[in-house]
Design a protein around this motif. Sequence first.
Motif, PDB file in Angstrom:
ATOM      1  N   ALA A 461       0.873  -1.176   0.000  1.00 30.12           N
ATOM      2  CA  ALA A 461       0.000   0.000   0.000  1.00 30.12           C
ATOM      3  C   ALA A 461       0.906   1.220   0.000  1.00 30.12           C
ATOM      4  O   ALA A 461       1.694   1.418   0.928  1.00 30.12           O
ATOM      5  N   LEU A 462       0.790   2.039  -1.041  1.00 27.96           N
ATOM      6  CA  LEU A 462       1.715   3.156  -1.228  1.00 27.96           C
ATOM      7  C   LEU A 462       0.925   4.419  -1.527  1.00 27.96           C
ATOM      8  O   LEU A 462       0.027   4.414  -2.374  1.00 27.96           O
ATOM      9  N   LYS A 463       1.257   5.496  -0.797  1.00 30.68           N
ATOM     10  CA  LYS A 463       0.670   6.804  -1.053  1.00 30.68           C
ATOM     11  C   LYS A 463       1.801   7.798  -1.271  1.00 30.68           C
ATOM     12  O   LYS A 463       2.759   7.840  -0.498  1.00 30.68           O
ATOM     13  N   LEU A 464       1.672   8.590  -2.342  1.00 31.38           N
ATOM     14  CA  LEU A 464       2.723   9.541  -2.687  1.00 31.38           C
ATOM     15  C   LEU A 464       2.102  10.888  -3.025  1.00 31.38           C
ATOM     16  O   LEU A 464       1.083  10.957  -3.725  1.00 31.38           O
ATOM     17  N   GLY A 465       2.749  11.938  -2.538  1.00 35.52           N
ATOM     18  CA  GLY A 465       2.298  13.268  -2.919  1.00 35.52           C
ATOM     19  C   GLY A 465       2.473  13.504  -4.404  1.00 35.52           C
ATOM     20  O   GLY A 465       1.623  14.117  -5.055  1.00 35.52           O
ATOM     21  N   LEU A 479      -1.670   3.514  -4.467  1.00 38.16           N
ATOM     22  CA  LEU A 479      -1.497   2.210  -5.103  1.00 38.16           C
ATOM     23  C   LEU A 479      -1.677   1.110  -4.066  1.00 38.16           C
ATOM     24  O   LEU A 479      -1.112   1.184  -2.970  1.00 38.16           O
ATOM     25  N   LYS A 480      -2.476   0.100  -4.414  1.00 38.53           N
ATOM     26  CA  LYS A 480      -2.634  -1.097  -3.598  1.00 38.53           C
ATOM     27  C   LYS A 480      -2.390  -2.305  -4.496  1.00 38.53           C
ATOM     28  O   LYS A 480      -3.073  -2.479  -5.500  1.00 38.53           O
ATOM     29  N   LEU A 481      -1.400  -3.113  -4.110  1.00 36.39           N
ATOM     30  CA  LEU A 481      -0.965  -4.221  -4.948  1.00 36.39           C
ATOM     31  C   LEU A 481      -0.776  -5.463  -4.099  1.00 36.39           C
ATOM     32  O   LEU A 481      -0.173  -5.403  -3.021  1.00 36.39           O
ATOM     33  N   GLN A 491      -5.072  -3.870  -7.096  1.00 36.97           N
ATOM     34  CA  GLN A 491      -6.416  -3.633  -6.595  1.00 36.97           C
ATOM     35  C   GLN A 491      -6.889  -2.210  -6.831  1.00 36.97           C
ATOM     36  O   GLN A 491      -8.077  -1.976  -7.047  1.00 36.97           O
ATOM     37  N   ASP A 492      -5.969  -1.270  -6.792  1.00 36.66           N
ATOM     38  CA  ASP A 492      -6.367   0.121  -7.020  1.00 36.66           C
ATOM     39  C   ASP A 492      -5.128   0.940  -7.333  1.00 36.66           C
ATOM     40  O   ASP A 492      -4.094   0.801  -6.666  1.00 36.66           O
ATOM     41  N   MET A 493      -5.232   1.762  -8.356  1.00 28.97           N
ATOM     42  CA  MET A 493      -4.208   2.752  -8.652  1.00 28.97           C
ATOM     43  C   MET A 493      -4.935   3.997  -9.123  1.00 28.97           C
ATOM     44  O   MET A 493      -5.697   3.959 -10.087  1.00 28.97           O
TER      45      MET A 493
END
Length: 743
Positions: A461-465, A479-481, A491-493
């Motif tokens: 699970a990754l969150k980026l500015g 991003l969820k992978l 799963q979601d981008m």
Amino acid sequence: MKAFGKILGIVLLALLLLIVAGGFILTHFFDPNDYKDEIRQLARDKANLELDLRGDIGWSLFPWLGLQLHETGVASAQTPDKPFADVQMLGLSVRVLPLLRKEVQMSDIRVDGLTLTLRRDKNGTGNWENIGKPAQPAAAGTAAPATQPAPSGQPTPPTSEPRDPLKLDIDSLTMRNSRIDYSDEQSGKQYTVEGIDLSTGKIREGSSIPLKLSAYLGTNQPVTRARTELTGNLRFDRALKRYQLEDAKLSGEASGDQLHGKTATFSAQGQLLLDQAAQIAEWDGLKVSVNQLRALGELKARELDKQPKFEGGLSVAQFNLREFLEGIGQTLPAMADGSTLGKVELSTRLSGTANSIQLGDLKLKLDDSSFTGSLGLADIAKQAIRVQLNGDRLNLDRYLPARTAKAQEAASATRKAEVDATITSATQGNTPLPPSPTQQAWSDAPLLPMARLRALDLDVALKLGQLTLNKLPIENANLKLRGQNGVIDLQDMRGELYDGRFNAKANLDVRQDVPLLSAQKHVANVPAERIVEAWGEKPPLTGLLDMDSNITTQGNSQRAWIDNLNGTASFVVNRGVLLNANLEQQLCQGIATLNRKALTAPHGGKDTPFRELKGNLTFRNGVASNPDLKVAIPGLTVNADGDLDLRVLGMDYRVGVVIEGDKSDMPDPACQVNERYVGIAWPLLCRGPLELGAKACRLDQEGLGKIAAQLAGQRLNKKIEEKLGDKVSPELKDALKGLFKKQ
């Protein structure tokens, strides 16, 4: 009383002198070397050992009970020809009288040339396991009697109370030039510790014991060699089962197969504690270095008698990860930017077990990016990766493989030549319609590391500015992978792109030889030209794109993915421009032809703006069918039906252009639109490389001829109406007009 005391003192002195004299006589007139056979037999009977006493035995009795062995071998009685221990010299001595007080006072213990050879056979049995067990005489035909339980009613013999441990007092321990070899026939692994040198200070329980140990370590699977040195101060308390190594420092160098010819210099220091009563171990003041890597921290392990768990903290100073990995023989995958991984720094809290590790409260700096969160291995054996990170920014393009156009160029060199020739000849005007491209535009080079993806166990699970990918600056990226058992599920981008937004889902199945890929994407208000440029292609148009797509494909290369592309997509491009396409000039040329006049000047600019471009696509094996393309251009409406061949990046469309006429302030007389022309779908054909865009469009001369015939018929019908007026019946006029209608 004084006389009695004097007599008692004389008696004790006489006894002491007698003991000393007896010791002198025993040690000078009794030679243990004369009893080697008896000693060997005693070792067989009592300890199941086979002694090879090649050298002399030296001894003393009082006041020191001393023993020296030279050139002595030890083997199991079952395998007397395979010694597991051999020593060049062993010397020790113990004070006799303190033994009576359960105290062990020893002088220096010296061991020279000790060799231990330990082996496990194919059945897992070690050659040392029967040592110390008295030999059991076997009676022929009888089995050893089982232990008989105590008869009922008889008291059980009391168990002996635990004895007080002996108090140790040893001047020093010295070991020189010693070696330990261990091999396991089941696994084929071998371990060697050679060149062992050990020295200590005075050994007393509860006191600080300085020690120094150096050795060379080696293994065969993989081949590894290491030089090590350990110094510190040992303190132990056997009653409390507590052992400490204070001011410990381990240092050395390592090399071997895994380092690929490189050498790693390492050191570790700190305060170590083992508390067996509490089943805990601690390492405080931890300092670790490997080449240029430097780390500080502390570790604590608990439940050592069960499944050990550990926790602690770690801080790694900024270092160059690329140089560090190269220094230990590790090859990084190719990256677009060779300066990446130059600045790495982290601090974290550690936790885990023997087969897992978690980095929590993580603060990570990677080049120009900063992250917080956690990452770890839920199962080290399976390399189960777990990541939850929040970051400020990441330019992923720098870390991905460079787009070395070699493979792409090799695959499409012929096509590029074909396209270049077409572009050169495709100019506005009456040049022939460009031919359809025939050369493949995509590479056959494999893209997916199949074996690695099948073994992947991943939850990210990754969150980026800000995320830069394919030169696209994605804001607020999420991003969820997940990947497990050969299935990687995006799963979601989602994110924001140039004031627009997008979201996507995808699934990659690599369980079989031919990987399967499916994807769903939604794009809203994103510049279309930016997406095309991200793929390294020249955009044929600009505008804000809205799109929904649902596609599937299979294979492991660009060409395979395009050749097997199937699915649907719908799109709308608003407020756009057809680049390098002057449709107004094309239409004016057609109208001038119908008017039988010549244009006095070029019309329009090099581009054609439009309000809206929309349509639906159906993909079948790399060819996109587009039956309902519509373009709204000021003064024009364009309807088109055709195909996009993504395999060769070509197009083939039939276009109908409905015009409103030249509405400029100074209309060209040749391009003036007669009211008869309004509402007619003027025909164009568009064919050729996709890069040409609208420059690949030409007037459809055959269709234009049909329009001319239609207009001529309309002109005659008007004249018939004017000439005949009311002179003939309506039925006759309609019959005459019908003769000139378009067939």
